[in-house]
Design an enzyme around this catalytic site. Structure first.
Site, PDB file in Angstrom:
ATOM      1  N   GLY A  29     -23.295 130.827  -8.301  1.00 27.50           N
ATOM      2  CA  GLY A  29     -22.313 131.019  -9.374  1.00 27.50           C
ATOM      3  C   GLY A  29     -22.717 130.287 -10.641  1.00 27.50           C
ATOM      4  O   GLY A  29     -23.738 129.587 -10.692  1.00 27.50           O
ATOM      5  N   ASP A  81     -21.465 123.285  -4.399  1.00 25.19           N
ATOM      6  CA  ASP A  81     -21.106 124.669  -4.721  1.00 25.19           C
ATOM      7  C   ASP A  81     -19.869 124.680  -5.612  1.00 25.19           C
ATOM      8  O   ASP A  81     -19.107 123.707  -5.650  1.00 25.19           O
ATOM      9  CB  ASP A  81     -20.820 125.429  -3.414  1.00 25.19           C
ATOM     10  CG  ASP A  81     -20.987 126.935  -3.567  1.00 25.19           C
ATOM     11  OD1 ASP A  81     -21.131 127.422  -4.701  1.00 25.19           O
ATOM     12  OD2 ASP A  81     -20.987 127.628  -2.524  1.00 25.19           O
ATOM     13  N   ALA A  83     -16.239 126.873  -6.887  1.00 29.32           N
ATOM     14  CA  ALA A  83     -15.103 127.484  -6.188  1.00 29.32           C
ATOM     15  C   ALA A  83     -14.303 128.289  -7.199  1.00 29.32           C
ATOM     16  O   ALA A  83     -14.395 128.070  -8.408  1.00 29.32           O
ATOM     17  CB  ALA A  83     -14.223 126.415  -5.549  1.00 29.32           C
ATOM     18  N   ASP A  84     -13.532 129.222  -6.693  1.00 28.06           N
ATOM     19  CA  ASP A  84     -12.689 130.045  -7.565  1.00 28.06           C
ATOM     20  C   ASP A  84     -11.312 129.431  -7.742  1.00 28.06           C
ATOM     21  O   ASP A  84     -10.727 129.507  -8.820  1.00 28.06           O
ATOM     22  CB  ASP A  84     -12.579 131.457  -6.980  1.00 28.06           C
ATOM     23  CG  ASP A  84     -13.944 132.100  -6.907  1.00 28.06           C
ATOM     24  OD1 ASP A  84     -14.566 132.279  -7.967  1.00 28.06           O
ATOM     25  OD2 ASP A  84     -14.425 132.372  -5.798  1.00 28.06           O
ATOM     26  N   LYS A  94     -13.243 130.882  -2.242  1.00 28.30           N
ATOM     27  CA  LYS A  94     -14.579 131.117  -2.756  1.00 28.30           C
ATOM     28  C   LYS A  94     -14.940 132.582  -2.501  1.00 28.30           C
ATOM     29  O   LYS A  94     -14.245 133.281  -1.792  1.00 28.30           O
ATOM     30  CB  LYS A  94     -15.591 130.195  -2.056  1.00 28.30           C
ATOM     31  CG  LYS A  94     -15.422 128.757  -2.486  1.00 28.30           C
ATOM     32  CD  LYS A  94     -16.486 127.830  -1.924  1.00 28.30           C
ATOM     33  CE  LYS A  94     -17.889 128.352  -1.977  1.00 28.30           C
ATOM     34  NZ  LYS A  94     -18.337 128.740  -3.331  1.00 28.30           N
ATOM     35  N   GLY A  97     -18.400 135.515  -6.244  1.00 28.28           N
ATOM     36  CA  GLY A  97     -19.724 136.130  -6.367  1.00 28.28           C
ATOM     37  C   GLY A  97     -20.151 136.833  -5.083  1.00 28.28           C
ATOM     38  O   GLY A  97     -21.297 137.276  -4.973  1.00 28.28           O
ATOM     39  N   GLU A 103     -22.392 130.771   1.870  1.00 29.21           N
ATOM     40  CA  GLU A 103     -21.910 129.488   1.324  1.00 29.21           C
ATOM     41  C   GLU A 103     -21.178 128.682   2.394  1.00 29.21           C
ATOM     42  O   GLU A 103     -21.320 127.458   2.462  1.00 29.21           O
ATOM     43  CB  GLU A 103     -20.988 129.753   0.129  1.00 29.21           C
ATOM     44  CG  GLU A 103     -21.739 130.293  -1.085  1.00 29.21           C
ATOM     45  CD  GLU A 103     -20.830 130.769  -2.200  1.00 29.21           C
ATOM     46  OE1 GLU A 103     -21.297 130.838  -3.337  1.00 29.21           O
ATOM     47  OE2 GLU A 103     -19.651 131.082  -1.936  1.00 29.21           O
ATOM     48  N   LYS A 121     -10.020 125.699 -12.449  1.00 30.95           N
ATOM     49  CA  LYS A 121     -10.020 126.122 -11.035  1.00 30.95           C
ATOM     50  C   LYS A 121      -8.941 125.418 -10.210  1.00 30.95           C
ATOM     51  O   LYS A 121      -8.713 125.760  -9.064  1.00 30.95           O
ATOM     52  CB  LYS A 121     -11.387 125.853 -10.407  1.00 30.95           C
ATOM     53  CG  LYS A 121     -12.559 126.498 -11.138  1.00 30.95           C
ATOM     54  CD  LYS A 121     -12.455 127.992 -11.075  1.00 30.95           C
ATOM     55  CE  LYS A 121     -13.614 128.725 -11.724  1.00 30.95           C
ATOM     56  NZ  LYS A 121     -14.903 128.435 -11.231  1.00 30.95           N
TER      57      LYS A 121
END
Ligand code: 5RP
Length: 207
Positions: A29, A81, A83-84, A94, A97, A103, A121
């Site tokens: 991402g 990583d 996150a959304d 997540k 993408g 992930e 987020k």
């Protein structure tokens, strides 16, 4: 500070967690895209990486970060990583993408899984549709069983051949939704990440 500046601030902090000798999982991402150059610029000589997507692998290699296949039984020291959505209790969504299956495998294999986000987020409660990766075999039957689920328009298949879809559901009880999705035949994995997976959340914000 928000958007790219917030993401960059979080990425810069996460890059400092990497030490020589570590095996590091790299997420996918735009926030991870900002992490990779900072990590490469640190010039660590003995860092080995595992990538969760072809895009991350390509960018990491271009920057000179060594990427190896994820085929050893030993775990990773660290995974980083984006996150959304991040809820106060650290449930994550997540898969924006479509890379959430890899992930999650990488996050679960890491001794320490660190999430990097900007303030946008952070949510009071999860609201997104939950991304899922589905086996192509029997896809219409799987979608029907999932309820309010649609194949994501324009999304490429995952690197493992999975179809990316989104499931709308009440997320008042994420654990129950996660259990239902995980128990549905045809679901490879879903984008709900439980708090137990998450060691740290680094939020890029002013100061
Ligand atoms: C990809 C993901 C990403 O981590 C998530 O979508 C956040 O992306 P970005 O850093 O671009 O905001 O789960 O599958």
């Amino acid at each position: 500070m928000s958007g790219d500046a917030g993401k960059r601030a979080a990425a810069e902090q996460a890059a400092l967690l990497v030490e020589d000798g570590m095996r590091v999982g790299l997420g996918t991402g735009s926030t991870v895209d900002l992490l990779l150059p900072v990590l490469a610029a640190r010039g660590l000589r003995d860092v080995r990486c595992v990538a969760t997507s072809d895009a991350t692998e390509r960018q990491a290699r271009e920057l000179g970060l060594p990427v190896e296949p994820f085929d050893a039984r030993d775990g990773l020291d660290l995974a980083v990583d984006g996150a959304d959505e991040v809820a106060p209790d650290r449930w994550l969504i997540k898969g924006g993408g479509g890379a959430h299956t890899r992930e999650k495998i990488v996050a679960a294999a890491a001794e320490r899984f660190v999430v990097i986000v900007d303030e946008s987020k952070l949510v009071d409660a999860l609201t997104w549709a939950v991304p899922v990766e589905l086996l192509p075999f029997g896809l219409p039957a799987t979608l029907a069983r999932l309820g309010d689920a649609t194949v994501r328009e324009g999304a490429p298949r995952s690197p493992d051949g999975g179809v990316i879809a989104d499931v709308r559901a009440s997320l008042a009880d994420p654990a129950a939704v996660a259990a239902r999705l995980a128990a549905t035949p045809g679901v490879v994995d879903h984008g709900l990440f439980a708090p137990e997976l998450v060691a740290d959340v680094i939020v890029g914000r002013p100061g």
